[in-house]
Design a protein around this motif. Structure first.
Motif, PDB file in Angstrom:
ATOM      1  N   ALA A 221      14.710   0.697   8.891  1.00  0.00           N
ATOM      2  CA  ALA A 221      13.420   1.330   8.633  1.00  0.00           C
ATOM      3  C   ALA A 221      13.147   1.391   7.130  1.00  0.00           C
ATOM      4  O   ALA A 221      12.030   1.093   6.672  1.00  0.00           O
ATOM      5  CB  ALA A 221      13.391   2.730   9.241  1.00  0.00           C
ATOM      6  N   SER A 222      14.158   1.749   6.344  1.00  0.00           N
ATOM      7  CA  SER A 222      13.990   1.785   4.885  1.00  0.00           C
ATOM      8  C   SER A 222      13.719   0.391   4.337  1.00  0.00           C
ATOM      9  O   SER A 222      12.894   0.216   3.431  1.00  0.00           O
ATOM     10  CB  SER A 222      15.246   2.367   4.232  1.00  0.00           C
ATOM     11  OG  SER A 222      15.455   3.703   4.631  1.00  0.00           O
ATOM     12  N   PHE A 223      14.402  -0.598   4.882  1.00  0.00           N
ATOM     13  CA  PHE A 223      14.202  -1.993   4.480  1.00  0.00           C
ATOM     14  C   PHE A 223      12.761  -2.422   4.743  1.00  0.00           C
ATOM     15  O   PHE A 223      12.104  -3.035   3.895  1.00  0.00           O
ATOM     16  CB  PHE A 223      15.183  -2.865   5.266  1.00  0.00           C
ATOM     17  CG  PHE A 223      14.952  -4.341   5.170  1.00  0.00           C
ATOM     18  CD1 PHE A 223      15.236  -5.040   4.011  1.00  0.00           C
ATOM     19  CD2 PHE A 223      14.467  -5.049   6.266  1.00  0.00           C
ATOM     20  CE1 PHE A 223      15.040  -6.413   3.928  1.00  0.00           C
ATOM     21  CE2 PHE A 223      14.268  -6.417   6.196  1.00  0.00           C
ATOM     22  CZ  PHE A 223      14.550  -7.098   5.030  1.00  0.00           C
ATOM     23  N   SER A 224      12.244  -2.094   5.912  1.00  0.00           N
ATOM     24  CA  SER A 224      10.890  -2.483   6.273  1.00  0.00           C
ATOM     25  C   SER A 224       9.846  -1.766   5.421  1.00  0.00           C
ATOM     26  O   SER A 224       8.892  -2.377   4.924  1.00  0.00           O
ATOM     27  CB  SER A 224      10.659  -2.188   7.758  1.00  0.00           C
ATOM     28  OG  SER A 224       9.450  -2.736   8.223  1.00  0.00           O
ATOM     29  N   LEU A 225      10.026  -0.466   5.213  1.00  0.00           N
ATOM     30  CA  LEU A 225       9.064   0.320   4.430  1.00  0.00           C
ATOM     31  C   LEU A 225       9.081  -0.051   2.952  1.00  0.00           C
ATOM     32  O   LEU A 225       8.086   0.136   2.244  1.00  0.00           O
ATOM     33  CB  LEU A 225       9.359   1.811   4.586  1.00  0.00           C
ATOM     34  CG  LEU A 225       8.956   2.433   5.926  1.00  0.00           C
ATOM     35  CD1 LEU A 225       9.679   3.758   6.143  1.00  0.00           C
ATOM     36  CD2 LEU A 225       7.445   2.643   5.983  1.00  0.00           C
ATOM     37  N   ASN A 226      10.190  -0.612   2.491  1.00  0.00           N
ATOM     38  CA  ASN A 226      10.307  -0.940   1.070  1.00  0.00           C
ATOM     39  C   ASN A 226       9.274  -1.964   0.623  1.00  0.00           C
ATOM     40  O   ASN A 226       8.921  -2.018  -0.561  1.00  0.00           O
ATOM     41  CB  ASN A 226      11.723  -1.455   0.770  1.00  0.00           C
ATOM     42  CG  ASN A 226      11.898  -1.814  -0.696  1.00  0.00           C
ATOM     43  OD1 ASN A 226      11.792  -0.961  -1.570  1.00  0.00           O
ATOM     44  ND2 ASN A 226      12.147  -3.091  -0.965  1.00  0.00           N
ATOM     45  N   VAL A 227       8.762  -2.785   1.556  1.00  0.00           N
ATOM     46  CA  VAL A 227       7.742  -3.757   1.162  1.00  0.00           C
ATOM     47  C   VAL A 227       6.486  -3.046   0.644  1.00  0.00           C
ATOM     48  O   VAL A 227       5.801  -3.556  -0.255  1.00  0.00           O
ATOM     49  CB  VAL A 227       7.400  -4.710   2.330  1.00  0.00           C
ATOM     50  CG1 VAL A 227       6.581  -4.016   3.410  1.00  0.00           C
ATOM     51  CG2 VAL A 227       6.664  -5.950   1.809  1.00  0.00           C
ATOM     52  N   LEU A 228       6.206  -1.847   1.161  1.00  0.00           N
ATOM     53  CA  LEU A 228       5.053  -1.084   0.674  1.00  0.00           C
ATOM     54  C   LEU A 228       5.315  -0.566  -0.740  1.00  0.00           C
ATOM     55  O   LEU A 228       4.399  -0.548  -1.579  1.00  0.00           O
ATOM     56  CB  LEU A 228       4.747   0.080   1.614  1.00  0.00           C
ATOM     57  CG  LEU A 228       4.478  -0.288   3.080  1.00  0.00           C
ATOM     58  CD1 LEU A 228       4.108   0.961   3.876  1.00  0.00           C
ATOM     59  CD2 LEU A 228       3.385  -1.349   3.184  1.00  0.00           C
ATOM     60  N   THR A 229       6.554  -0.167  -1.008  1.00  0.00           N
ATOM     61  CA  THR A 229       6.912   0.258  -2.359  1.00  0.00           C
ATOM     62  C   THR A 229       6.733  -0.889  -3.345  1.00  0.00           C
ATOM     63  O   THR A 229       6.229  -0.708  -4.466  1.00  0.00           O
ATOM     64  CB  THR A 229       8.364   0.752  -2.388  1.00  0.00           C
ATOM     65  OG1 THR A 229       8.516   1.847  -1.486  1.00  0.00           O
ATOM     66  CG2 THR A 229       8.782   1.186  -3.780  1.00  0.00           C
ATOM     67  N   MET A 230       7.145  -2.083  -2.921  1.00  0.00           N
ATOM     68  CA  MET A 230       6.998  -3.259  -3.784  1.00  0.00           C
ATOM     69  C   MET A 230       5.525  -3.540  -4.082  1.00  0.00           C
ATOM     70  O   MET A 230       5.150  -3.803  -5.227  1.00  0.00           O
ATOM     71  CB  MET A 230       7.665  -4.458  -3.121  1.00  0.00           C
ATOM     72  CG  MET A 230       7.669  -5.737  -3.958  1.00  0.00           C
ATOM     73  SD  MET A 230       6.130  -6.695  -3.869  1.00  0.00           S
ATOM     74  CE  MET A 230       6.128  -7.141  -2.126  1.00  0.00           C
ATOM     75  N   ILE A 231       4.682  -3.460  -3.060  1.00  0.00           N
ATOM     76  CA  ILE A 231       3.255  -3.718  -3.269  1.00  0.00           C
ATOM     77  C   ILE A 231       2.642  -2.641  -4.164  1.00  0.00           C
ATOM     78  O   ILE A 231       1.819  -2.929  -5.039  1.00  0.00           O
ATOM     79  CB  ILE A 231       2.524  -3.803  -1.913  1.00  0.00           C
ATOM     80  CG1 ILE A 231       3.009  -5.034  -1.141  1.00  0.00           C
ATOM     81  CG2 ILE A 231       1.007  -3.864  -2.114  1.00  0.00           C
ATOM     82  CD1 ILE A 231       2.467  -5.128   0.262  1.00  0.00           C
TER      83      ILE A 231
END
Length: 336
Positions: A221-231
């Motif tokens: 879940a953290s891995f998947s949500l991290n893409v939003l942090t990157m954006i």
């Protein structure tokens, strides 16, 4: 994935420049968030933190693919070295290059002085892997390349025969049409004697598959949500991570897993660098990855339609995972 700070060029590798990184990100985010349903290519999951989180995922008890593939490689690597006679190992999506050591050991035992060319979208993961291998394999010639091989496949002109390793089930992240394009592109670039070693996750109990992508510790879940942090970081966006949840779905018709981020409420996200306002309805999904699972016959059929042929096949006792050795259909004479 690259960050602008990682994107440089030196004598050992050809790396994306910051402008290329930003252009690709802007294009993908604009197209994906403007689509219905919304999506993002999985390559953007792998910024430095995403790559670190994925390495953690591979160690989780629910995530069987990595340890199963490693066990198969332990058994078959000597045979792969004998069959291919490879002088160069090119690894697509190399990541940490951990399992690669099994192939390197087998190839070097047969023919000292081989070349290793790791190819990955994550500059940070590639740099760490090259540093570790330089220490442990002091005589190994390395030619690292930061690139997105799924959109622009370019094989370095290194000594042949060449063995291309595409491990970790990454092949399954491509949609069927994308897989066909990739395989045709690959076939056109294989020289006589070159071979592909392809790792694929196999169809099995859907509950076991789902658990591998929705672990109890919440790392995926953290891995998947991290893409939003990157954006948020790269495009000055204002995604609220608490407003999204990680969702894993099994598609029985296509026989693949989908990773999605589901909006918990109605919201509008602003991407200031793009001048975009993206509305999410309550319960609306943003797909971040698919992971197709294969049946051996279906895989062989996909290869055949693109001018390739599976010549050797290895799997584990439980048939969770498979490794296929693949050649051009007009190049089936073993290398001398």
């Amino acid at each position: 994935m690259l960050t602008p700070a990682d994107a440089t060029t030196d004598g050992d590798a050809t790396l994306l420049q910051p402008a290329q990184f930003r252009a690709a990100l802007r294009s993908d985010v604009t197209r994906g968030l403007g689509a219905s349903p919304k999506w993002l290519p999985p390559r953007w999951l792998y910024d430095p933190l995403g790559s670190e989180l994925f390495e953690q995922i591979t160690q989780l008890p629910e995530y069987y693919p990595t340890r199963t593939e490693r066990a198969i490689l332990t058994q078959c690597s000597p045979a792969v070295a004998d069959i291919t006679g490879a002088r160069t190992l090119i690894e697509l999506g190399s990541g940490s290059s951990d399992k690669t050591r099994l192939l390197l050991n087998a190839l070097q035992e047969r023919l000292p002085g081989i070349t290793y060319a790791p190819v990955d979208v994550s500059a940070s993961a590639l740099a760490q892997a090259v540093a570790a291998l330089s220490t442990d394999y002091p005589g190994l010639t390395m030619a690292p390349l930061v690139a997105d091989f799924t959109t622009n496949l370019a094989l370095p002109p290194l000594p042949g025969p060449r063995l291309l390793a595409f491990l970790g089930g990454t092949f399954g992240n491509l949609l069927p049409d994308e897989r066909a394009v990739f395989l045709r592109s690959l076939r056109s670039r294989l020289a006589p004697g070159d071979r592909l070693l392809l790792g694929v996750d196999l169809v099995k109990d859907p509950d076991r598959i789902r658990a591998a992508y929705d672990d109890a510790a919440g790392v995926t879940a953290s891995f998947s949500l991290n893409v939003l942090t990157m954006i948020n970081r790269e495009l000055k966006a204002d995604f609220d991570l608490d407003a999204f949840e990680h969702v894993v779905l099994w598609d029985p018709q296509n026989e693949w897993i989908e990773l999605r981020l589901r909006s918990r409420r109605e919201q509008t996200v602003v991407l200031h660098d793009l001048g975009l306002h993206v509305r999410f309805a309550p319960g609306e999904d943003l797909r971040t990855e698919i992971s197709a699972k294969f049946r051996p016959r279906r895989l062989a059929d996909e290869m055949s339609k693109t001018g390739l042929e599976v010549t050797h096949w290895w799997t584990d006792p439980d048939r969770l995972y498979g490794l296929a050795l693949v050649a051009r259909d007009d190049d089936l004479t073993p290398p001398r």
